[in-house]
Write a protein that holds these residues in place. Structure first.
Motif, PDB file in Angstrom:
ATOM      1  N   SER A  92       0.834  -1.200   0.000  1.00 45.42           N
ATOM      2  CA  SER A  92       0.000   0.000   0.000  1.00 45.42           C
ATOM      3  C   SER A  92       0.869   1.249   0.000  1.00 45.42           C
ATOM      4  CB  SER A  92      -0.939   0.001   1.213  1.00 45.42           C
ATOM      5  OG  SER A  92      -0.213  -0.070   2.425  1.00 45.42           O
ATOM      6  N   ASP A  93       0.234   2.391  -0.253  1.00 40.59           N
ATOM      7  CA  ASP A  93       0.949   3.661  -0.400  1.00 40.59           C
ATOM      8  C   ASP A  93       2.057   3.509  -1.451  1.00 40.59           C
ATOM      9  OD1 ASP A  93       1.594   6.300  -0.016  1.00 40.59           O
ATOM     10  OD2 ASP A  93       2.686   5.986   1.854  1.00 40.59           O
ATOM     11  N   CYS A  94       1.662   2.992  -2.616  1.00 43.30           N
ATOM     12  CA  CYS A  94       2.609   2.713  -3.704  1.00 43.30           C
ATOM     13  C   CYS A  94       2.729   3.915  -4.636  1.00 43.30           C
ATOM     14  CB  CYS A  94       2.140   1.503  -4.517  1.00 43.30           C
ATOM     15  SG  CYS A  94       1.876   0.000  -3.532  1.00 43.30           S
ATOM     16  N   ASP A  95       3.765   3.878  -5.467  1.00 41.76           N
ATOM     17  CA  ASP A  95       3.879   4.898  -6.502  1.00 41.76           C
ATOM     18  C   ASP A  95       2.955   4.544  -7.668  1.00 41.76           C
ATOM     19  OD1 ASP A  95       5.143   2.842  -7.847  1.00 41.76           O
ATOM     20  OD2 ASP A  95       7.094   3.808  -7.918  1.00 41.76           O
ATOM     21  N   ALA A  96       2.830   5.460  -8.618  1.00 45.14           N
ATOM     22  CA  ALA A  96       1.876   5.271  -9.712  1.00 45.14           C
ATOM     23  C   ALA A  96       2.254   4.120 -10.631  1.00 45.14           C
ATOM     24  CB  ALA A  96       1.757   6.559 -10.526  1.00 45.14           C
ATOM     25  N   GLY A  97       3.482   3.675 -10.553  1.00 47.51           N
ATOM     26  CA  GLY A  97       3.904   2.538 -11.372  1.00 47.51           C
ATOM     27  C   GLY A  97       3.817   1.213 -10.651  1.00 47.51           C
ATOM     28  N   PHE A  98       3.340   1.252  -9.402  1.00 46.42           N
ATOM     29  CA  PHE A  98       3.163   0.054  -8.562  1.00 46.42           C
ATOM     30  C   PHE A  98       4.486  -0.663  -8.289  1.00 46.42           C
ATOM     31  CE2 PHE A  98      -0.591   0.364 -11.431  1.00 46.42           C
ATOM     32  CZ  PHE A  98      -1.517   0.826 -10.497  1.00 46.42           C
ATOM     33  N   THR A  99       5.601   0.040  -8.399  1.00 40.70           N
ATOM     34  CA  THR A  99       6.910  -0.623  -8.227  1.00 40.70           C
ATOM     35  C   THR A  99       7.493  -0.403  -6.835  1.00 40.70           C
ATOM     36  OG1 THR A  99       8.012   1.301  -9.189  1.00 40.70           O
ATOM     37  CG2 THR A  99       7.459  -0.518 -10.679  1.00 40.70           C
TER      38      THR A  99
END
Length: 217
Positions: free
Chosen positions: A49-56
């Protein structure tokens, strides 16, 4: 030997989920993970959770569930994860499968959740309370006490007070523990009123369950 093979059924890659996509009527906002494995004997599911927009890159990672493969080569039963809120709108499931030789394969599936506002849920009481809620079920009684829970999720802020309202007026208050508060709701025979739950931050209402008509008979 070759490592196991993974494929995702749910959620779709980069899915944008909203209020209506809550996968369960249980407390909190839940997302279903569904996947298939080939040549695997067990799996482990984590939630970032609280990921960046690229989910990386995700600031928080927590274990969701693990188990043995029950449908080799096919889709496993859905696994529900309750989402934490307060960070970014981006989340990522990480699935790891292991074969009988200890070889592993991991796969990440990212998704986005956009909630319209602070969602408040009232559970433990329906629209009609009858003698089945009496101390001796089926026998008349003058009053009943119902354990009632108010849960909340989404952009609610730092909730410091939870209220139960009777016809729009404050009936009971409680301090939340985590993302919920528990009440002992006393109801008298013959009462009819609109029951509502609300959450507040610094005295200002941030969300409401909406009023539901309640009859005690």
């Amino acid at each position: 030997t070759k490592p196991p093979v993974l494929s995702w059924a749910k959620p779709a890659a980069g899915a944008q989920l909203t209020d209506a996509d809550d996968a369960s009527t249980a407390g909190g906002y839940q997302v279903a993970a569904q996947f298939a494995t080939t040549d695997a004997v067990s799996w482990q599911l984590e939630l970032g959770s609280d990921c960046d927009a690229g989910f990386t890159a995700c600031n928080v990672t927590q274990a969701v569930a693990n188990g043995n493969v029950t449908n080799a080569g096919g889709v496993e039963p859905s696994v529900l994860a309750t989402l934490p809120f307060g960070g970014s709108a981006f989340y990522a499931f990480k699935l790891t499968a292991t074969d009988s030789n200890g070889n592993t394969t991991s796969s990440v599936r990212g998704f986005q959740v956009k909630i319209s506002g602070c969602i408040v849920q009232l559970t433990g009481v329906g629209t009609v309370v009858n003698t089945q809620s009496c101390p001796v079920k089926g026998q008349n009684c003058g009053s009943v006490s119902l354990p009632t829970t108010v849960g909340f999720f989404g952009p609610c802020g730092a909730v410091d007070e939870v209220q139960l309202l009777k016809n729009g007026s404050k009936l009971l208050t409680a301090a939340p523990k985590g993302s919920s508060a528990n009440f002992d709701l006393k109801l008298n025979d013959g009462e009819k009123f609109a029951l509502e739950a609300a959450v507040l931050v610094g005295g200002a209402q941030k969300g409401s369950s909406g009023a539901q008509n309640l009859t005690v008979d």
